[in-house]
Scaffold this active site. Structure first.
Site, PDB file in Angstrom:
ATOM      1  N   THR A   1      47.387  41.502  57.669  1.00  8.35           N
ATOM      2  CA  THR A   1      47.662  42.943  57.766  1.00  8.35           C
ATOM      3  C   THR A   1      46.365  43.745  57.689  1.00  8.35           C
ATOM      4  O   THR A   1      46.056  44.557  58.574  1.00  8.35           O
ATOM      5  CB  THR A   1      48.603  43.378  56.613  1.00  8.35           C
ATOM      6  OG1 THR A   1      49.797  42.601  56.678  1.00  8.35           O
ATOM      7  CG2 THR A   1      48.938  44.851  56.704  1.00  8.35           C
ATOM      8  N   VAL A   2      45.594  43.540  56.624  1.00 10.01           N
ATOM      9  CA  VAL A   2      44.420  44.391  56.408  1.00 10.01           C
ATOM     10  C   VAL A   2      43.252  43.966  57.305  1.00 10.01           C
ATOM     11  O   VAL A   2      42.585  44.816  57.913  1.00 10.01           O
ATOM     12  CB  VAL A   2      43.989  44.381  54.919  1.00 10.01           C
ATOM     13  CG1 VAL A   2      42.843  45.363  54.705  1.00 10.01           C
ATOM     14  CG2 VAL A   2      45.166  44.746  54.004  1.00 10.01           C
TER      15      VAL A   2
ATOM     16  N   LYS B   1      42.690  43.043  44.205  1.00 12.28           N
ATOM     17  CA  LYS B   1      42.718  43.499  42.802  1.00 12.28           C
ATOM     18  C   LYS B   1      43.027  42.377  41.836  1.00 12.28           C
ATOM     19  O   LYS B   1      42.509  42.340  40.714  1.00 12.28           O
ATOM     20  CB  LYS B   1      43.713  44.653  42.618  1.00 12.28           C
ATOM     21  CG  LYS B   1      45.092  44.386  43.187  1.00 12.28           C
ATOM     22  CD  LYS B   1      45.185  44.845  44.630  1.00 12.28           C
ATOM     23  CE  LYS B   1      46.441  44.341  45.282  1.00 12.28           C
ATOM     24  NZ  LYS B   1      46.698  44.919  46.573  1.00 12.28           N
TER      25      LYS B   1
ATOM     26  N   GLU C   1      36.907  49.469  47.027  1.00 11.29           N
ATOM     27  CA  GLU C   1      37.727  50.681  47.172  1.00 11.29           C
ATOM     28  C   GLU C   1      39.165  50.351  47.579  1.00 11.29           C
ATOM     29  O   GLU C   1      40.122  50.986  47.127  1.00 11.29           O
ATOM     30  CB  GLU C   1      37.087  51.597  48.232  1.00 11.29           C
ATOM     31  CG  GLU C   1      37.760  52.926  48.395  1.00 11.29           C
ATOM     32  CD  GLU C   1      37.688  53.779  47.140  1.00 11.29           C
ATOM     33  OE1 GLU C   1      36.612  54.311  46.842  1.00 11.29           O
ATOM     34  OE2 GLU C   1      38.712  53.913  46.435  1.00 11.29           O
TER      35      GLU C   1
ATOM     36  N   GLY D   1      54.356  45.661  55.998  1.00  9.78           N
ATOM     37  CA  GLY D   1      52.996  45.235  55.621  1.00  9.78           C
ATOM     38  C   GLY D   1      52.534  45.813  54.295  1.00  9.78           C
ATOM     39  O   GLY D   1      51.334  45.818  54.006  1.00  9.78           O
TER      40      GLY D   1
ATOM     41  N   LYS E   1      45.480  46.819  39.210  1.00  6.28           N
ATOM     42  CA  LYS E   1      44.772  48.040  39.627  1.00  6.28           C
ATOM     43  C   LYS E   1      44.426  48.894  38.401  1.00  6.28           C
ATOM     44  O   LYS E   1      43.337  49.472  38.323  1.00  6.28           O
ATOM     45  CB  LYS E   1      45.647  48.833  40.598  1.00  6.28           C
ATOM     46  CG  LYS E   1      45.864  48.114  41.921  1.00  6.28           C
ATOM     47  CD  LYS E   1      47.002  48.737  42.707  1.00  6.28           C
ATOM     48  CE  LYS E   1      47.220  48.037  44.022  1.00  6.28           C
ATOM     49  NZ  LYS E   1      48.495  48.398  44.677  1.00  6.28           N
TER      50      LYS E   1
HETATM   51  P1  NAP Z   1      48.019  38.821  54.689  1.00  2.00           P
HETATM   52  O1  NAP Z   1      48.627  39.701  55.724  1.00  2.00           O
HETATM   53  O2  NAP Z   1      48.846  37.794  54.039  1.00  2.00           O
HETATM   54  O3  NAP Z   1      46.731  38.133  55.357  1.00  2.00           O
HETATM   55  C1  NAP Z   1      46.011  37.124  54.731  1.00  2.00           C
HETATM   56  C2  NAP Z   1      45.006  36.544  55.714  1.00  2.00           C
HETATM   57  O4  NAP Z   1      44.188  35.617  55.044  1.00  2.00           O
HETATM   58  C3  NAP Z   1      45.629  35.784  56.895  1.00  2.00           C
HETATM   59  O5  NAP Z   1      44.881  36.027  58.050  1.00  2.00           O
HETATM   60  C4  NAP Z   1      45.506  34.323  56.497  1.00  2.00           C
HETATM   61  O6  NAP Z   1      45.346  33.445  57.613  1.00  2.00           O
HETATM   62  C5  NAP Z   1      44.231  34.332  55.701  1.00  2.00           C
HETATM   63  N1  NAP Z   1      44.199  33.348  54.633  1.00  2.00           N
HETATM   64  C6  NAP Z   1      44.965  33.293  53.523  1.00  2.00           C
HETATM   65  N2  NAP Z   1      44.596  32.253  52.735  1.00  2.00           N
HETATM   66  C7  NAP Z   1      43.568  31.652  53.371  1.00  2.00           C
HETATM   67  C8  NAP Z   1      42.754  30.517  53.070  1.00  2.00           C
HETATM   68  N3  NAP Z   1      42.932  29.827  51.949  1.00  2.00           N
HETATM   69  N4  NAP Z   1      41.784  30.184  53.946  1.00  2.00           N
HETATM   70  C9  NAP Z   1      41.599  30.888  55.081  1.00  2.00           C
HETATM   71  N5  NAP Z   1      42.334  31.973  55.418  1.00  2.00           N
HETATM   72  C10 NAP Z   1      43.302  32.335  54.572  1.00  2.00           C
HETATM   73  O7  NAP Z   1      47.406  39.695  53.497  1.00  2.00           O
HETATM   74  P2  NAP Z   1      47.006  41.247  53.524  1.00  2.00           P
HETATM   75  O8  NAP Z   1      48.206  42.079  53.309  1.00  2.00           O
HETATM   76  O9  NAP Z   1      46.132  41.521  54.678  1.00  2.00           O
HETATM   77  O10 NAP Z   1      46.176  41.359  52.156  1.00  2.00           O
HETATM   78  C11 NAP Z   1      44.888  40.809  52.050  1.00  2.00           C
HETATM   79  C12 NAP Z   1      44.263  41.276  50.734  1.00  2.00           C
HETATM   80  O11 NAP Z   1      44.190  42.709  50.714  1.00  2.00           O
HETATM   81  C13 NAP Z   1      45.035  40.880  49.472  1.00  2.00           C
HETATM   82  O12 NAP Z   1      44.131  40.641  48.434  1.00  2.00           O
HETATM   83  C14 NAP Z   1      45.843  42.138  49.146  1.00  2.00           C
HETATM   84  O13 NAP Z   1      46.143  42.261  47.778  1.00  2.00           O
HETATM   85  C15 NAP Z   1      44.865  43.210  49.571  1.00  2.00           C
HETATM   86  N6  NAP Z   1      45.483  44.497  49.912  1.00  2.00           N
HETATM   87  C16 NAP Z   1      46.536  44.538  50.773  1.00  2.00           C
HETATM   88  C17 NAP Z   1      47.093  45.782  51.092  1.00  2.00           C
HETATM   89  C18 NAP Z   1      48.251  45.905  52.022  1.00  2.00           C
HETATM   90  O14 NAP Z   1      48.772  47.020  52.162  1.00  2.00           O
HETATM   91  N7  NAP Z   1      48.694  44.841  52.679  1.00  2.00           N
HETATM   92  C19 NAP Z   1      46.560  46.954  50.524  1.00  2.00           C
HETATM   93  C20 NAP Z   1      45.461  46.849  49.662  1.00  2.00           C
HETATM   94  C21 NAP Z   1      44.931  45.628  49.360  1.00  2.00           C
HETATM   95  P3  NAP Z   1      46.490  33.267  58.740  1.00  2.00           P
HETATM   96  O15 NAP Z   1      46.556  34.592  59.424  1.00  2.00           O
HETATM   97  O16 NAP Z   1      46.019  32.175  59.628  1.00  2.00           O
HETATM   98  O17 NAP Z   1      47.741  32.950  57.984  1.00  2.00           O
HETATM   99  N1  HSE Z   2      51.162  45.374  47.682  1.00  2.00           N
HETATM  100  C1  HSE Z   2      50.347  46.488  47.355  1.00  2.00           C
HETATM  101  C2  HSE Z   2      51.221  47.709  47.173  1.00  2.00           C
HETATM  102  C3  HSE Z   2      49.346  46.718  48.440  1.00  2.00           C
HETATM  103  O1  HSE Z   2      52.375  47.672  47.596  1.00  2.00           O
HETATM  104  O2  HSE Z   2      50.765  48.695  46.590  1.00  2.00           O
HETATM  105  C4  HSE Z   2      48.326  47.784  48.093  1.00  2.00           C
HETATM  106  O3  HSE Z   2      47.472  47.348  47.081  1.00  2.00           O
END
Ligand code: NAP
Ligand code: HSE
Length: 448
Positions: A23-24, A119, A143, A201, A219
């Site tokens: 997603t990110v 986080k 951030e 997402g 957080k």
């Molecule tokens: P996500 O959609 O699950 O994406 C995770 C990505 O990491 C995927 O591309 C996955 O590969 C890859 N991955 C996971 N484990 C791996 C490993 N061991 N080796 C290599 N690649 C690996 O997660 P996300 O929502 O983008 O979130 C990512 C981070 O940002 C997390 O720490 C989350 O807490 C933080 N965050 C998310 C949001 C939000 O709104 N989603 C907001 C703020 C912070 P594949 O694509 O091949 O599966």
């Molecule tokens: N899963 C987290 C939330 C993403 O819903 O706030 C943002 O850190």
């Protein structure tokens, strides 16, 4: 230890190693595609960001990006990404606390600044990582780790640097706020509302952390560490989530002029102890936090010089989070250019104490699952009175489809008292033979 920073290949080029393209990660790609030239223009040509390498688990997976990603950019080998000479900055967006730790630690040791939205990693293993950051004089920017697109980290770190921060109170998990809203406004079940948050997402890969309060707690730990300077042991803080919120609680709150929110409260007491807790709470309709709906987050900060400020925006989701990552990338590029001047946050104090949760005081809403027989209210009330806990109201919702049901939810509203006192009383109440399960407790917050 004398360290040299990796040479940035040309004056205006910064190679990004993107660990994680979900997603990110894909949001960052899209944002750079969309606004890369704008950023370069705004920095007077100083910063040109481009993705050099991408780490994923499955390179064959279809990616929803606005432009095609060259296949050769993908790798499944994080060591290759970190070591790649074309990678100047490592962006960790894989989540979790194991592989992510190894990647961040290795990047710092290679003198490559890190940007992360993780986080859980920083709250659980920040002590080790900030130590490496200090030793290598290489910054970690985060951030995106708190409140998605709201620039709260930079605000506390920079804009409030001259303030003693009295408190934060906030809604800092978008998923749980979204779920509570959909249960309230659309009558959705918990499971259906969570499913929507996942498909949008907002939720973590494992949404347990969203609904059990720990994502918000991670957080809150980061905010408290920024404000009070000391590393916080997660085992010392009180966290409960929204799993136990029932539609009846939401309706009951509404009748009393409240809404149910998952609230993070951080407060410095006069003796220097820091109260830090996350729990479902009744927030008065008149409080501004009651108007924070859906995926939106809000953080109220009370500084001794600035007074009250409120920061509001999208707390999760692809684009808002990418916005924070890109801001950190520009900061990281600048830190590389000012080689040797660390520009990330480092905890600055060795001491600090978390106030034990038993010593924190609020009013409460407590729901008991009781076998309905004469005298039940009196039995519970007697125990509360023995503990000198005042009752401001009781209510026993009748199930309209079965008015003679034996098992009912009985609700008590309690005056302000220390949580430890309430816990002691509830232990005795739970031993009554009319009580069928653990009482459910929400705080009734009086916020500033
Ligand atoms: P996500 O959609 O699950 O994406 C995770 C990505 O990491 C995927 O591309 C996955 O590969 C890859 N991955 C996971 N484990 C791996 C490993 N061991 N080796 C290599 N690649 C690996 O997660 P996300 O929502 O983008 O979130 C990512 C981070 O940002 C997390 O720490 C989350 O807490 C933080 N965050 C998310 C949001 C939000 O709104 N989603 C907001 C703020 C912070 P594949 O694509 O091949 O599966
Ligand atoms: N899963 C987290 C939330 C993403 O819903 O706030 C943002 O850190």
């Amino acid at each position: 230890m004398a360290l040299t920073f990796p040479a940035v290949t040309t004056r205006s080029s910064l190679g990004i190693g993107l660990a994680g393209f979900g997603t990110v990660g894909s949001g960052v790609w899209n944002a750079l595609e969309r606004n890369g030239d704008l950023i370069t223009g705004r920095t007077g040509g100083d910063v040109c960001l481009h993705v050099s390498r991408i780490l994923v688990r499955d390179p064959a997976k279809a990616r929803a990006t606005t432009s095609e990603v060259p296949g050769e950019m993908f790798t499944t080998d994080w060591k290759a990404l970190v070591a790649d000479p074309k990678v100047d900055v490592v962006v960790e967006l894989i989540g979790g606390t194991t592989d992510a730790f190894d990647i961040v630690a290795a990047a710092l040791r290679a003198g490559k600044p890190v940007v992360t939205g993780n986080k859980a990693l920083l709250a659980e293993r920040g002590v080790e990582l900030f130590q490496i950051s200090r030793e290598t004089d290489t910054p970690i920017h985060f951030e995106a780790a708190v409140a998605g697109g709201i620039p709260i980290i930079r605000t506390v770190q920079d804009s409030f640097i001259g303030n003693r921060i009295h408190s934060f109170s906030g809604i800092i998990n978008g998923t749980s706020n979204y779920i509570l809203g959909r249960m309230t406004d659309a009558g959705l079940s918990f499971e259906d509302a969570l499913g929507e948050a996942q498909s949008l997402g907002y939720a973590e890969a494992d949404p347990t952390l969203d609904v059990n309060g720990w994502d918000a707690a991670h957080k809150a730990i980061l905010l408290a560490t920024l404000a009070y300077g000391f590393a916080i042991d997660p085992s010392l803080i009180h966290v409960s989530g929204i799993e136990q919120v029932k539609p009846a609680d939401i309706q009951f709150a509404k009748r009393l002029g409240y809404v149910v929110k998952l609230l993070a409260v951080i407060r410095e007491h006069e003796d220097g102890t820091v109260e830090l807790r996350v729990q479902p709470s009744f927030v008065a309709n008149t409080n501004i936090l009651a108007s924070v709906h859906g995926v939106f987050n809000a953080v109220a900060v009370n500084g001794d010089t600035a007074g009250e400020s409120l920061f509001y925006g999208r707390g999760a989701g692809q684009d808002p989070t990418a916005s924070s990552v890109v801001a950190d990338l520009v900061e990281a590029a600048r830190s590389l250019r000012r080689s040797g001047s660390h520009r990330g946050f480092l905890p600055y104090s060795d001491s600090g104490r978390i106030l034990p949760v038993g010593e924190t005081s609020t009013a409460y809403y407590v729901r008991f699952d009781v076998t309905d027989r004469p005298g039940v209210i009196a039995e519970i009330a007697k125990i509360l009175a023995d503990h000198r806990i005042g009752i401001s109201g009781t209510h026993s919702p009748v199930n309209p489809s079965d008015p003679d049901a034996d098992f009912v939810d009985m609700v008590f509203l309690l005056h302000t008292c220390p949580f430890g006192k309430l816990q002691a009383a509830l232990e005795e109440v739970s031993a009554l033979d009319c009580i069928n399960s653990e009482p459910v407790v929400f705080r009734i917050e009086s916020l500033g």
